[in-house]
Design a protein around this motif. Structure first.
Motif, PDB file in Angstrom:
ATOM      1  N   ASP A  65      24.899   1.093  93.763  1.00 23.27           N
ATOM      2  CA  ASP A  65      24.335  -0.120  93.165  1.00 23.27           C
ATOM      3  C   ASP A  65      24.509  -0.114  91.654  1.00 23.27           C
ATOM      4  O   ASP A  65      24.916  -1.120  91.058  1.00 23.27           O
ATOM      5  CB  ASP A  65      22.847  -0.235  93.507  1.00 23.27           C
TER       6      ASP A  65
ATOM      7  N   THR B  28      28.673  -1.264  95.508  1.00 20.33           N
ATOM      8  CA  THR B  28      28.132  -1.384  96.858  1.00 20.33           C
ATOM      9  C   THR B  28      28.926  -2.365  97.710  1.00 20.33           C
ATOM     10  O   THR B  28      29.252  -2.084  98.871  1.00 20.33           O
ATOM     11  CB  THR B  28      26.652  -1.809  96.809  1.00 20.33           C
TER      12      THR B  28
ATOM     13  N   GLY C 157      23.311   5.172  97.872  1.00 20.28           N
ATOM     14  CA  GLY C 157      22.994   3.772  97.609  1.00 20.28           C
ATOM     15  C   GLY C 157      22.627   3.463  96.167  1.00 20.28           C
ATOM     16  O   GLY C 157      23.198   2.543  95.560  1.00 20.28           O
TER      17      GLY C 157
END
Length: 384
Positions: A336, A341, A332
């Protein structure tokens, strides 16, 4: 499969450490008869016609081992939007050329139907040499993969990345599984391509390497022992490019849908970036035992996203959706940071909800039969 050395995403220098690494994708497709679904040996005509398109560079269209296959290679891409744009452009040009030549472009991991006679090999010295060496294996090479190249700063880092990618390769296989049908019947495997390709020499999950010198010395031995003729015949699921500063991840079936190919490219880039940072920070890689990883790879090919997968950290079986969501959580922050994402996470969740290509092929075959399956494969392969 891949009988060459790979070219996607490799015509510019690698980025400096800390930059977002560039990425490129290769995809392999079949040319199928629109009625019978049998492979048609028309690659020369399809390539020639597609190459006349003003938006297509001849270098982007490549031969594969069989005359019923064609391969594309994107240019170097800095973001996933570029990857998607190039894949759609290439798929559309090839699909139009294939239709004009009386066949259909098929982005499926195996030929769902095949004639009894051996398929025709592309008339080139390299391919004839491969056919002579591998014999019957060449007759079963109606398999299509997706290869993702990600830039790395140097070979030392590349080997560190390979070591850290090993436990993630089965998860990528499960996500991408798109080859359940072989010679007209359901194999029971989500990725039969993985099983077929695993019969080739120097294939499967790569070994753990002590360092870059160990990587080079092992390959030098394979060459000296005449077990391979060149580095293009390292058929590992992940390897370093012999010519360019990239790690090439090859564990995935080609994808029916271009957006799912983009999603996988994003996951691979994030895995490589994460592994690069771990190596720079001095975090040790886990040299998981080969038998554990080989078992996990077979399990992923057999079941795909149905049932369980093996945790990259512990090696223990857990629900597949849990493992995939854990991968997203792990990646994640990197996704990002790279701005990826939105192109990755929703597609992963859609895949978990709707099933991968293997599941969709099985459903269409069960509900609409042979004609419905071939129509679906051709439609999804060329769709925007």
């Amino acid at each position: 499969m891949d009988a060459g050395t790979g070219r996607a995403g490799v015509d510019r220098p690698s980025p400096s450490p800390g930059d977002r690494p560039t990425v490129g994708v290769e995809e392999e497709y079949l040319l199928l008869d629109p009625e019978s679904g049998l492979p048609l040996p028309r690659v020369d005509a399809v390539r020639e016609l597609a190459g006349l398109h003003p938006a297509i560079d001849h270098e982007e269209l490549q031969n594969e081992l069989l005359q019923a296959q064609v391969e594309v290679a994107t240019p170097v891409c800095h973001d996933l939007e570029e990857v998607g744009g190039h894949l759609l452009r290439l798929r559309h040009a090839l699909a139009s050329a294939a239709e004009a030549e009386g066949c259909r472009l098929a982005a499926c991991g195996t030929a769902p139907y095949a004639p009894a006679a051996p398929p025709l090999i592309v008339d080139a010295p390299r391919y004839h040499s491969i056919r002579k060496v591998v014999s019957r294996l060449a007759d079963e090479a109606m398999i299509n993969g997706m290869h993702v190249h990600v830039a790395v700063p140097d070979p030392r880092t590349g080997v560190e990345v390979l070591n850290r990618l090993r436990p993630w390769l089965p998860v990528l296989t499960a996500l991408s599984a798109n080859s359940p049908i072989w010679y007209g019947s359901d194999t029971g495997y989500a990725s039969w391509r993985t099983i077929v390709f695993g019969r080739w020499p120097i294939s499967g999950i790569p070994p753990h390497f002590a360092d870059a010198a160990d990587y080079e010395s092992r390959i030098d031995h394979l060459l000296a022992a005449e077990l391979i003729r060149d580095r293009g015949q390292l058929y590992w699921q992940a390897r370093l490019s012999a010519k360019f500063p990239t790690v090439e991840v090859r564990a995935m079936d080609v994808q029916l849908r271009a957006d799912e190919a983009v999603m996988l490219a994003g996951l691979v880039r994030a895995l490589v970036a994460s592994a690069t940072r771990d190596a720079a920070a001095g975090r040790r890689s886990d040299p998981r035992t080969p038998e554990s990883l080989e078992g996990a790879a077979w399990h992923a090919a057999r079941y795909g996203l149905d049932g369980t997968l093996h945790d990259p950290a512990s090696g223990l079986a857990r629900p597949a959706a849990e493992i995939v969501r854990g991968m997203l959580d792990h990646l994640g922050p990197v996704l990002d940071e790279m701005g990826d994402t939105r192109a990755v996470a929703p597609l992963v969740h859609r895949l978990l909800a709707e099933g991968n290509g293997a599941g969709r092929q099985r459903r269409y075959l069960a509900e609409q039969g042979r004609a419905g399956l071939i129509t679906m494969i051709a439609a999804e392969s060329a769709a925007s």
